[in-house]
Structures are given as structure tokens and as C-alpha cells.
Design an enzyme around this catalytic site. Structure first.
Site, PDB file in Angstrom:
ATOM      1  N   ASP A   1     -29.880 -14.260 -28.245  1.00 23.22           N
ATOM      2  CA  ASP A   1     -31.189 -13.650 -28.405  1.00 23.22           C
ATOM      3  C   ASP A   1     -32.282 -14.713 -28.265  1.00 23.22           C
ATOM      4  O   ASP A   1     -32.082 -15.874 -28.636  1.00 23.22           O
ATOM      5  CB  ASP A   1     -31.322 -12.994 -29.780  1.00 23.22           C
ATOM      6  CG  ASP A   1     -30.792 -11.578 -29.802  1.00 23.22           C
ATOM      7  OD1 ASP A   1     -30.778 -10.938 -28.738  1.00 23.22           O
ATOM      8  OD2 ASP A   1     -30.380 -11.107 -30.880  1.00 23.22           O
TER       9      ASP A   1
ATOM     10  N   ARG B   1     -30.611 -10.448 -20.061  1.00 20.95           N
ATOM     11  CA  ARG B   1     -31.312  -9.305 -20.655  1.00 20.95           C
ATOM     12  C   ARG B   1     -32.813  -9.548 -20.530  1.00 20.95           C
ATOM     13  O   ARG B   1     -33.333 -10.551 -20.999  1.00 20.95           O
ATOM     14  CB  ARG B   1     -30.953  -9.151 -22.128  1.00 20.95           C
ATOM     15  CG  ARG B   1     -31.713  -8.010 -22.828  1.00 20.95           C
ATOM     16  CD  ARG B   1     -31.585  -8.099 -24.346  1.00 20.95           C
ATOM     17  NE  ARG B   1     -30.207  -8.029 -24.770  1.00 20.95           N
ATOM     18  CZ  ARG B   1     -29.758  -8.536 -25.918  1.00 20.95           C
ATOM     19  NH1 ARG B   1     -30.579  -9.192 -26.725  1.00 20.95           N
ATOM     20  NH2 ARG B   1     -28.484  -8.412 -26.244  1.00 20.95           N
TER      21      ARG B   1
ATOM     22  N   GLY C   1     -40.686  -8.397 -25.203  1.00 18.64           N
ATOM     23  CA  GLY C   1     -41.029  -9.425 -26.188  1.00 18.64           C
ATOM     24  C   GLY C   1     -41.667  -8.816 -27.417  1.00 18.64           C
ATOM     25  O   GLY C   1     -42.439  -7.859 -27.318  1.00 18.64           O
TER      26      GLY C   1
ATOM     27  N   ARG D   1     -39.697  -3.983 -34.467  1.00 18.29           N
ATOM     28  CA  ARG D   1     -39.414  -2.780 -33.687  1.00 18.29           C
ATOM     29  C   ARG D   1     -40.616  -1.836 -33.720  1.00 18.29           C
ATOM     30  O   ARG D   1     -40.941  -1.197 -32.732  1.00 18.29           O
ATOM     31  CB  ARG D   1     -38.182  -2.059 -34.232  1.00 18.29           C
ATOM     32  CG  ARG D   1     -36.892  -2.851 -34.175  1.00 18.29           C
ATOM     33  CD  ARG D   1     -36.415  -3.177 -32.777  1.00 18.29           C
ATOM     34  NE  ARG D   1     -37.124  -4.241 -32.088  1.00 18.29           N
ATOM     35  CZ  ARG D   1     -36.915  -5.532 -32.301  1.00 18.29           C
ATOM     36  NH1 ARG D   1     -36.036  -5.924 -33.184  1.00 18.29           N
ATOM     37  NH2 ARG D   1     -37.589  -6.420 -31.605  1.00 18.29           N
TER      38      ARG D   1
END
Length: 306
Positions: free
Chosen positions: A132, A182, A186, A287
Site C-alpha cells: 500500500d 494498483r 489517493g 474512506r
């Protein structure tokens, strides 16, 4: 403006306490986070795989400040990979790892040793690891670790963030044969000097980066919930003659599940990013910042007794 407010809240211990103690927070968190324990992650993974989806699992834990915490995170991933393999869920399920959770901020060699052990365990389990990406201050370090890992574990995946101005160049560097990348928009607050600030600029950058990856020899992983970006991804796959086995879509656990099912039903590989663990607050707030419309669901859950 709303995105900036949410990101500021993600760093507030006072707001965290308020959210964590709200009566209906648990129901909200369950939509976006599989649970706190390995068994929760396993259960969520099994359900998704049974529905025809691929999975990448993230053990939440970015606030690592001691070697003991970093080692505990490594050990959790080693256990997770063993459990996934034993349950027959690999290679459909892989893992996503944040180097900050493995000690990157205070001991880069320790972080490398830890993630290398995870890559070795993933290889033994018949699956892969994706590194990640976090805020821009760690980008160079993360890509250096990636290059070292790929010497022995070439399937190790990279994550690139379209809102960073450097990402088009990074896409060109990482679009070689076998390179799993991936591409996401951002989710960290970054200065204008290094990142595009408007949604329009980020979208345009995402499409430019997508074109580079889809026209290259690597394996693009398009991480987006944006209907327009998904449509463009489908179009680029046709344009560059990429079959479903040569790229994939990725989406977050709990967000647009019907769209995930639709794409999988049309033959695309769709990978669901499944977080688990008790350090859910920072993840959840980012999120919400990525897609502020999720605030509607969050707000209803906090005030509703249903």
C-alpha cells in the site's frame, strides 16, 4: 472543502473518541471493516470468493511506533496467510501491507525485513502481496523496498496515487512485463506542490495514468468506485485489446457491492479490498474523504435506532 474537514477529523483524537463511543458506530463500521479478528477476515473473504470476487486483505495498524508493534503486525500477516492457505482461499485472496505498520517510520531495515518475511509466507501460500502507498513523504522509500522485494518476489504489487504529480512518471517506470500496479486516486491530504487539489485535475491524471498502464506490458489494477472511471477502464481494455485476465478492477469492502457483482458477472476480475482489525478509525475517515457521499450513510446510522 468537505474532504479537507474529514481528513482533519481523521487526525483528531477528540473526534475519534466521539465516533467510537456513539451508540450505532458498530453497525457503520461493519459495513466498511470486516471485523477485529482474523476469523472475521476469513469469514468475509470466504463469502466474497464464493460470490466470484477476488480479495486483498489489509490488517489495520498504521500507528506503529515500536519494534514490538511492528513484529506483532508481521506475525498477524503470517498467521493470516497460513489460515487463508489452509482454508483453500489462495490464490483468490492476497494481502495488502502498509510499510508504516511494519516500522518504516523509525527503522526502514526492520520494515523491509518484516515485509520480506510476509512475501515469503505469501509465496509459500501460493498468493501475492501488494505494498500500500501512504502519504507522499514515504513514496520513494516504498518504491525502493518494492524494487528490492521484486528481485525475489516479482509478483509483489505496487500502488500509485493519481493525485500526486509524479505518478505519470512512476507509471511509466512500473509498466513493464509482469508488474502489478494498483492505480487509485489517493486519500491523504497533500500540499499543492506535490498533488493536484481539484477533483477535475485528479480525474484527468487518473485517466492519463490509466492510459500509460493499460498500454504497457504490466498488469493494471484499477482501484476506483467512480462510474466514469470504470466506464473509461472498460473502454481502454477494449482499445488496448486487454482480456479480463490481463487487468482487474478493485473496490473497497462495503462500497458499491452491486457494481462489483455486475463487473464480475460480465467476466472481469474484481478484487475487493477488505480491511480488518481494531484500528479502524483512520481508515474509515479516509474512506469518507474519498467519497463524501458515504457521510449520508454514516450520519443516518448514527441518528437512527433502526
Amino acid at each position: 472543502m468537505l474532504r479537507s474537514v474529514i481528513l482533519a477529523a481523521s487526525r483528531s483524537s477528540q473526534v475519534e473518541r466521539l465516533v467510537a463511543t456513539a451508540p450505532y458506530t458498530r453497525d457503520v463500521v461493519r459495513r466498511f471493516v470486516a471485523g477485529a479478528a482474523t476469523d472475521d477476515a476469513l469469514s468475509a473473504t470466504r463469502g466474497l470468493v464464493d460470490d466470484g470476487l477476488a480479495v486483498t486483505l489489509d490488517h489495520l495498524g498504521e500507528d506503529t511506533v515500536t519494534p514490538e508493534q511492528a513484529t506483532a503486525t508481521r506475525d498477524e500477516y503470517l498467521n493470516l496467510l497460513s489460515v487463508l492457505s489452509g482454508a483453500g482461499l489462495t490464490p483468490a485472496a492476497e494481502v495488502s501491507v502498509k510499510l508504516s505498520a511494519l516500522g518504516q517510520m523509525f527503522d526502514e531495515q526492520l520494515a523491509y525485513d518484516n515485509v520480506r518475511a510476509i512475501c515469503a509466507a505469501a509465496d509459500k501460500a501460493g498468493t501475492t502481496v501488494t505494498l500500500d502507498m501512504e502519504d507522499h513523504t514515504t513514496t520513494d522509500s516504498t518504491l525502493e523496498v518494492l524494487a528490492k522485494l521484486r528481485k525475489d518476489f516479482p509478483s509483489t504489487g505496487a500502488v500509485l496515487q493519481a493525485y500526486l504529480r509524479r505518478t505519470e512518471s512512476d507509471c511509466r517506470e512500473l509498466s513493464s512485463a509482469g508488474s502489478r500496479v494498483r492505480l487509485c486516486k489517493g486519500a491523504y491530504k497533500e500540499p499543492e506542490s506535490v498533488a493536484y487539489q481539484s477533483a477535475r485535475e485528479v480525474d484527468k491524471s487518473y485517466v492519463r495514468c490509466m492510459n500509460i498502464l493499460m498500454s504497457g506490458d504490466g498488469y493494471p489494477m484499477l482501484a476506483t468506485h467512480d462510474p466514469r472511471m470504470i466506464s473509461i477502464g472498460e473502454d481502454r481494455a477494449r482499445w488496448f485489446d486487454r482480456g479480463p485476465e490481463r487487468f482487474e478492477f478493485q473496490m473497497l469492502y462495503g462500497i458499491r457491492p452491486e457494481e462489483q457483482a455486475r463487473l464480475a458477472g460480465e467476466g472481469y476480475t474484481v478484487r475487493t479490498y477488505v480491511p480488518y482489525g481494531d484500528q479502524w478509525y483512520g481508515y474509515l475517515m479516509r474512506r469518507l474523504a474519498e467519497r463524501p457521499a458515504n457521510l449520508v450513510f454514516f450520519g443516518r446510522a448514527l441518528v437512527s435506532k433502526k
